[in-house]
Design a protein around this motif. Sequence first.
Motif, PDB file in Angstrom:
ATOM      1  N   UNK A  81       0.822  -1.198   0.000  1.00 13.62           N
ATOM      2  CA  UNK A  81       0.000   0.000   0.000  1.00 13.62           C
ATOM      3  C   UNK A  81       0.864   1.260   0.000  1.00 13.62           C
ATOM      4  N   UNK A  82       0.397   2.232  -0.787  1.00  8.76           N
ATOM      5  CA  UNK A  82       1.083   3.516  -0.852  1.00  8.76           C
ATOM      6  C   UNK A  82       0.959   4.241   0.486  1.00  8.76           C
ATOM      7  N   UNK A  83       2.013   4.970   0.834  1.00  6.61           N
ATOM      8  CA  UNK A  83       2.041   5.655   2.129  1.00  6.61           C
ATOM      9  C   UNK A  83       0.927   6.708   2.231  1.00  6.61           C
ATOM     10  N   UNK A  84       0.610   7.354   1.139  1.00  4.05           N
ATOM     11  CA  UNK A  84      -0.467   8.347   1.179  1.00  4.05           C
ATOM     12  C   UNK A  84      -1.814   7.664   1.434  1.00  4.05           C
ATOM     13  N   UNK A  85      -1.992   6.474   0.881  1.00  2.17           N
ATOM     14  CA  UNK A  85      -3.232   5.732   1.140  1.00  2.17           C
ATOM     15  C   UNK A  85      -3.332   5.344   2.605  1.00  2.17           C
ATOM     16  N   UNK A  86      -2.220   4.937   3.199  1.00  2.00           N
ATOM     17  CA  UNK A  86      -2.240   4.580   4.625  1.00  2.00           C
ATOM     18  C   UNK A  86      -2.572   5.802   5.481  1.00  2.00           C
ATOM     19  N   UNK A  87      -2.080   6.962   5.104  1.00  2.00           N
ATOM     20  CA  UNK A  87      -2.419   8.180   5.851  1.00  2.00           C
ATOM     21  C   UNK A  87      -3.896   8.528   5.676  1.00  2.00           C
ATOM     22  N   UNK A  88      -4.423   8.255   4.493  1.00  2.92           N
ATOM     23  CA  UNK A  88      -5.868   8.436   4.265  1.00  2.92           C
ATOM     24  C   UNK A  88      -6.677   7.546   5.209  1.00  2.92           C
ATOM     25  N   UNK A  89      -6.249   6.296   5.361  1.00  3.46           N
ATOM     26  CA  UNK A  89      -6.961   5.381   6.256  1.00  3.46           C
ATOM     27  C   UNK A  89      -6.892   5.840   7.711  1.00  3.46           C
ATOM     28  N   UNK A  90      -5.821   6.512   8.074  1.00  2.00           N
ATOM     29  CA  UNK A  90      -5.664   6.952   9.461  1.00  2.00           C
ATOM     30  C   UNK A  90      -6.812   7.878   9.880  1.00  2.00           C
ATOM     31  N   UNK A  91      -7.330   8.638   8.936  1.00  5.63           N
ATOM     32  CA  UNK A  91      -8.432   9.571   9.225  1.00  5.63           C
ATOM     33  C   UNK A  91      -9.751   9.085   8.636  1.00  5.63           C
ATOM     34  N   UNK A  92      -9.842   7.801   8.345  1.00 11.57           N
ATOM     35  CA  UNK A  92     -11.021   7.264   7.659  1.00 11.57           C
ATOM     36  C   UNK A  92     -12.287   7.387   8.517  1.00 11.57           C
ATOM     37  N   UNK A  93     -13.374   7.718   7.819  1.00 12.75           N
ATOM     38  CA  UNK A  93     -14.699   7.711   8.435  1.00 12.75           C
ATOM     39  C   UNK A  93     -15.718   7.457   7.332  1.00 12.75           C
ATOM     40  N   UNK A  94     -16.696   6.601   7.605  1.00 16.33           N
ATOM     41  CA  UNK A  94     -17.719   6.342   6.595  1.00 16.33           C
ATOM     42  C   UNK A  94     -18.626   7.556   6.468  1.00 16.33           C
ATOM     43  N   UNK A  95     -18.746   8.080   5.248  1.00 15.02           N
ATOM     44  CA  UNK A  95     -19.548   9.294   5.009  1.00 15.02           C
ATOM     45  C   UNK A  95     -20.674   9.055   4.013  1.00 15.02           C
ATOM     46  N   UNK A  96     -20.928   7.797   3.696  1.00 16.82           N
ATOM     47  CA  UNK A  96     -21.907   7.498   2.665  1.00 16.82           C
ATOM     48  C   UNK A  96     -23.329   7.382   3.178  1.00 16.82           C
ATOM     49  N   UNK A  97     -24.212   6.929   2.277  1.00 16.51           N
ATOM     50  CA  UNK A  97     -25.627   6.718   2.578  1.00 16.51           C
ATOM     51  C   UNK A  97     -25.903   5.214   2.604  1.00 16.51           C
ATOM     52  N   UNK A  98     -26.826   4.835   3.447  1.00 17.53           N
ATOM     53  CA  UNK A  98     -27.223   3.430   3.548  1.00 17.53           C
ATOM     54  C   UNK A  98     -28.733   3.339   3.428  1.00 17.53           C
ATOM     55  N   UNK A  99     -29.186   2.558   2.461  1.00 11.90           N
ATOM     56  CA  UNK A  99     -30.606   2.269   2.286  1.00 11.90           C
ATOM     57  C   UNK A  99     -30.817   0.783   2.573  1.00 11.90           C
ATOM     58  N   UNK A 100     -31.933   0.457   3.200  1.00 10.87           N
ATOM     59  CA  UNK A 100     -32.167  -0.953   3.522  1.00 10.87           C
ATOM     60  C   UNK A 100     -33.637  -1.196   3.778  1.00 10.87           C
ATOM     61  N   UNK A 101     -34.037  -2.461   3.613  1.00  5.46           N
ATOM     62  CA  UNK A 101     -35.348  -2.877   4.086  1.00  5.46           C
ATOM     63  C   UNK A 101     -35.373  -2.754   5.612  1.00  5.46           C
ATOM     64  N   UNK A 102     -36.519  -2.512   6.212  1.00  4.13           N
ATOM     65  CA  UNK A 102     -36.611  -2.612   7.667  1.00  4.13           C
ATOM     66  C   UNK A 102     -36.194  -4.008   8.116  1.00  4.13           C
ATOM     67  N   UNK A 103     -35.444  -4.097   9.192  1.00  4.55           N
ATOM     68  CA  UNK A 103     -34.993  -5.413   9.641  1.00  4.55           C
ATOM     69  C   UNK A 103     -36.204  -6.274   9.998  1.00  4.55           C
ATOM     70  N   UNK A 104     -36.158  -7.519   9.558  1.00  5.85           N
ATOM     71  CA  UNK A 104     -37.284  -8.421   9.752  1.00  5.85           C
ATOM     72  C   UNK A 104     -38.206  -8.510   8.553  1.00  5.85           C
ATOM     73  N   UNK A 105     -37.937  -7.740   7.501  1.00 11.61           N
ATOM     74  CA  UNK A 105     -38.788  -7.775   6.310  1.00 11.61           C
ATOM     75  C   UNK A 105     -38.675  -9.135   5.620  1.00 11.61           C
ATOM     76  N   UNK A 106     -39.807  -9.687   5.225  1.00 16.38           N
ATOM     77  CA  UNK A 106     -39.804 -10.882   4.381  1.00 16.38           C
ATOM     78  C   UNK A 106     -39.237 -10.473   3.024  1.00 16.38           C
ATOM     79  N   UNK A 107     -38.241 -11.225   2.552  1.00 17.10           N
ATOM     80  CA  UNK A 107     -37.560 -10.825   1.313  1.00 17.10           C
ATOM     81  C   UNK A 107     -37.457 -12.008   0.364  1.00 17.10           C
ATOM     82  N   UNK A 108     -37.122 -11.682  -0.889  1.00 15.74           N
ATOM     83  CA  UNK A 108     -37.104 -12.670  -1.955  1.00 15.74           C
ATOM     84  C   UNK A 108     -35.846 -12.507  -2.817  1.00 15.74           C
TER      85      UNK A 108
END
Length: 485
Positions: A81-108
């Motif tokens: 791994x590149x050193x700049x990538x490792x420094x990026x990971x040092x400050x990593x935080x998930x900033x994305x969006x998460x969509x999901x079925x409600x837990x317990x939903x019957x699914x197919x």
Amino acid sequence: MNIYDKRNISMMMDLYELTMANGYFLSENEDTRVAFDVFYRKNPDGGGFSIFAGLEQIVEYLQGMHFEDEDIEYLRGLHQFDEKFLEYLRDFKFTGDLYAYPEGTIMYPGEPVVTVVAPLVEAQLVETEILAQVNHQSLIATKAQRIVRSAGGRAVSDFGARRAHNNDAAIYGARAAFIGGVKGTATVSAGQYFDIPVGGTMAHSFIMFYKDELTAFRKFASIYPDNCILLVDTYDVLKQGVPHAIQVFKEMRDKGIRSTNFGIRIDSGDLGYLTQKSREMLDAAGFTNAKIVISNSLDEYTIRSILDQGGKVDSFGVGERLITSRSEPVFGAVFKLCAVEENGKFEPRIKISDSVEKITNPGIKDVYRIYDKCGHAIADLITGHGEEVDMRKPYRFVDPIEPWKVREFTDCSAKSLQQLVMKDGKFERELPSVREIQKYVRDQLDNEIWPEEQRFENPHRHYVDMSPKYYELKMDMLEESGHIS
């Protein structure tokens, strides 16, 4: 309670996620937003549906995801791994969006039950843990529900921790089993973390410690008069175990002890025959309210067989075949790229394969559950994101498996299944408790899902169809790829 509080599992990922992320970073593509779907291809055990579980643990993981100094040092030592990538990971935080079925939903199969929309590196790094949670908990919740159905209203408890693949599998397996409908667990930590009722009886060792079975039974009854379930198969069920249990119950009655929960447990032998004879003996002695609990390698098929043979059972303790889903131990959910943002717009992506079932559904999608006038779920509909669905007028669906079958539904209602759970890495909605999730599962099966879909053998296939507009998009992409002509 979040059991991740005292440990960091952010490194729970496959190495290729890190090597791909390093490549994206060096190519200056790490901030390009993408969308990944989680879906599965078939229901376990030939069933008609599955139960979505594990969402709470996914959210906890994404919220707490970070890389500590020792993580960075370990990755540096791999010399990949590149050193700049490792420094990026040092400050990593998930900033994305998460969509999901409600837990317990019957699914197919084929439905995007979870969608991650995030910068490319972030979306790539979360794959393994998301799949681990969905695959494990959905599998156990689905298996538990099958076992609960086979019990015909009798109580089922999780006894599986000692046969689970490790402690996490036991704890989260107990959570998933409760979502699937069991009444409680023998795993104390699962009860503590998730507010699941805990219970248990005794082991053979308790009886073997004392000089004889009757002494052991008396000792246990004196300590636990209100939870006096006696294990009667250490020596001989009908010649010793049940007669000794009856003697102890009589002694309790003579002392004025009116136990609220008493009876016997049988853990070996011909359970159909032994429970019938035990019931006769208990009833003849006047203990018609004494419970009979059985255990020993039970699943939906053995339970149904015992009951079909006339077995007299009030409660089942189910262990190894539940906690490992022994009959089909792999759920098979996958994490696939479906869209990439270009010039402010998400452009669809599709995976092509000679295996039809491995061709993915492109683009960001919406999924609707379609209900008839009586509130029964008659189909699920996959559309492009934001596509208008008006069920007040006749609406045409295309079956993606058998596209010559075009169905038309009239005067129905539609409910969108995916919900926004996290926005820009921040929690958007309060998640339900496991008790609320269990009730949600039960309500769907009692009121929405057809009994024909709940059969063990040859269940009705729930229609998971596509809108004509979305089906046309997929076919166009396949044609452009040269896969069809």
